[in-house]
Structure formats: structure tokens, C-alpha cells
Design an enzyme around this catalytic site. Sequence first.
Site, short mmCIF file in Angstrom:
data_model
loop_
_atom_site.label_atom_id
_atom_site.label_comp_id
_atom_site.label_asym_id
_atom_site.label_seq_id
_atom_site.Cartn_x
_atom_site.Cartn_y
_atom_site.Cartn_z
N SER A 8 34.24 37.94 36.64
CA SER A 8 34.92 39.13 36.11
C SER A 8 35.17 38.97 34.62
CB SER A 8 36.24 39.34 36.84
OG SER A 8 36.92 40.42 36.25
N HIS A 33 30.91 41.38 36.69
CA HIS A 33 31.89 42.32 37.25
C HIS A 33 32.73 42.84 36.08
CE1 HIS A 33 34.40 44.07 40.42
NE2 HIS A 33 35.44 43.75 39.66
N ASP A 35 35.76 45.43 34.91
CA ASP A 35 36.92 46.20 35.39
C ASP A 35 37.37 47.24 34.36
OD1 ASP A 35 37.56 44.88 37.93
OD2 ASP A 35 37.93 43.12 36.67
N MET A 37 40.22 50.00 33.68
CA MET A 37 41.56 50.43 34.14
C MET A 37 42.12 51.46 33.17
SD MET A 37 43.16 46.69 34.87
CE MET A 37 42.26 45.43 35.76
N HIS A 66 33.64 48.30 38.13
CA HIS A 66 34.72 48.60 39.07
C HIS A 66 35.71 49.53 38.37
CE1 HIS A 66 38.42 46.78 41.41
NE2 HIS A 66 38.20 48.05 41.72
N MET A 68 39.00 51.49 38.11
CA MET A 68 40.37 51.66 38.62
C MET A 68 40.97 52.79 37.80
SD MET A 68 41.13 47.63 39.02
CE MET A 68 39.67 47.28 38.05
N MET A 137 39.66 44.84 48.07
CA MET A 137 40.62 44.25 47.13
C MET A 137 41.47 43.23 47.87
SD MET A 137 39.91 45.52 44.21
CE MET A 137 41.18 44.53 43.41
N PHE A 143 45.38 43.47 37.62
CA PHE A 143 45.51 42.24 36.82
C PHE A 143 44.65 41.13 37.40
CE2 PHE A 143 49.39 44.70 36.73
CZ PHE A 143 49.64 44.82 35.37
N GLY A 144 44.16 40.27 36.51
CA GLY A 144 43.49 39.05 36.95
C GLY A 144 44.53 37.99 37.28
N ASP A 175 37.34 41.03 45.85
CA ASP A 175 37.81 41.08 44.47
C ASP A 175 39.30 40.74 44.39
OD1 ASP A 175 38.06 41.48 41.79
OD2 ASP A 175 37.76 43.65 41.85
N GLY A 197 37.45 35.86 38.45
CA GLY A 197 37.84 35.93 37.04
C GLY A 197 38.49 34.64 36.59
C1 DX5 Z 1 41.81 43.14 39.55
C2 DX5 Z 1 40.37 43.21 39.15
C3 DX5 Z 1 39.63 41.96 39.39
C4 DX5 Z 1 40.11 40.79 38.55
C5 DX5 Z 1 39.90 39.57 39.39
O1 DX5 Z 1 42.37 44.40 39.53
O2 DX5 Z 1 39.73 44.23 39.89
O3 DX5 Z 1 38.24 42.13 39.21
O4 DX5 Z 1 39.45 40.65 37.33
O5 DX5 Z 1 40.46 38.50 38.75
P1 DX5 Z 1 40.84 37.16 39.51
O6 DX5 Z 1 39.58 36.60 40.08
O7 DX5 Z 1 41.42 36.32 38.41
O8 DX5 Z 1 41.84 37.50 40.58
ZN ZN Z 2 37.48 44.25 39.88
#
Ligand code: DX5
Ligand code: ZN
Length: 216
Positions: A8, A33, A35, A37, A66, A68, A137, A143-144, A175, A197
Site C-alpha cells: 500500500s 495498492h 488508497d 480518501m 481503492h 474510500m 476490510m 488509516f494505515g 486490506d 502497508g
Molecule cells: C486503510 C487502507 C489500507 C492501508 C493498509 O484504510 O485501505 O490500504 O493502507 O495499511 P496497513 O497494511 O498498514 O494496515
Molecule cells: Zn486500501
Amino acid sequence: MSHLVAPSVLSADFGNLQRDIELINHSDADWFHVDIMDGVFVPNISFGFPVLKTIQKHAKKPLDVHLMIVDPDRYTSQFKDAGAEILTFHLEACNHLHRSIQNIKNSGMKAGVALNPHTSIHLLEDIIVDIDLVCVMSVNPGFGGQKFIENTFTKVAALKKLITEKNSKALIEIDGGVDLNNYQKLVSVGADVLVAGNTVFGSSNPTQTITQLKTI
Ligand code: DX5
Ligand code: ZN
């Protein structure tokens, strides 16, 4: 098919974005990947088209985008132009799932549907044959670096059963919170694509961590 790994980009170093993209290019990773948002569907804002186009310019592997965001239909063709190969939107952000999927496919991309942790896989029963990818999910999106939700294992197993029963070709993507302790079990219950990520970019050797995530 052996499982795919999609680092990610959200966890990359944006001051050294090209360097981190090259790292993924030269690793065992399969996809990027990405993201997106909007600060409305989720309580965070990531980045938009200028950054996505920079990723497209340097990336040599498919972009798994992805969304969001609310009203994802509005931007389908723009995401195609920005290089998305797989475009995933959230079921919770969409009233007309069938139409949104067809829009994405008609634009020449693969269509993915993401489910929040509370959303039942049974809502996909009547549409699963039309979907290319289901993004499960395993954290609340936004958030990561969050903690993996354990119920995901049961959910993935049930989704795998549904996909098999309906003869669907949909891939199951996980994810959120994927790490070196849970990835093997995720693959064993049916995961096809692992997003990672923090596990990749937070490690001292991201290239090696990607290789580990590919190893069963
Ligand atoms: C969260 C994102 C993920 C995120 C995953 O909303 O959709 O793609 O980057 O990060 P990790 O692997 O650190 O949980
Ligand atoms: Zn994602």
C-alpha cells in the site's frame, strides 16, 4: 493461482515517492495498492489525481486503486485515465452496485467492491458473478498501521464458499493489518491478494518483507 501481494503506497515515504515505487517495481510484489480518501466517507484525506498520475508514471506493475470516497461513479473515467487497472469502491458508498460495476468494466477496468468490517458478505450474493475482486476490510478504513480484526478469517472463509458456490471468478483481497503472523492463515482460508502497508514500509528491509509475504 498463488496469492498476490500489493504493497500500500499510503505507507510509502512521499518525500521519496519515486524511490519507493522503484523499490516495489524491483521486488516480488504483484500490484500497487493505492488508497484514495476524501475526508467524507472516511475520517482522513490521502491524495488525488496529481499524485496518482505520478505513481502511474513510474509504476511498472498494475495499479489497484481503492476508493474510500462518496459518489465514486463521478470519477470512473478519470481514474481510468490516471492508470487504474482495478478500481474498487465501497458497497457502503453506493446505491446502485450493479450499475457502478458495469460503468467500471465498460471503462476498461476490473471492478472491485470493498466491504467494511461490519458489512455482511451475503449482500453480494446476487452480484458476485459480476465482480472481479472483493476487498475485505480487516480494519476500519481510513488509516494505515491499525490492528487486524480477527473476525476476518471467518468472513473470508464464508466469502470463499459463496464465490465457489456461485462459480464466480472474484478474487478475495484483504486490506488492513496484514502482517507476517497472519498472512499464511489468510491465504489458507481463501485470500488471493494481500495488501500490506505498514508491514512492508515499516520494516527495515521492505524488499525482503515482500518476499516473505509471498512465501507460503
Ligand atoms: C486503510 C487502507 C489500507 C492501508 C493498509 O484504510 O485501505 O490500504 O493502507 O495499511 P496497513 O497494511 O498498514 O494496515
Ligand atoms: Zn486500501
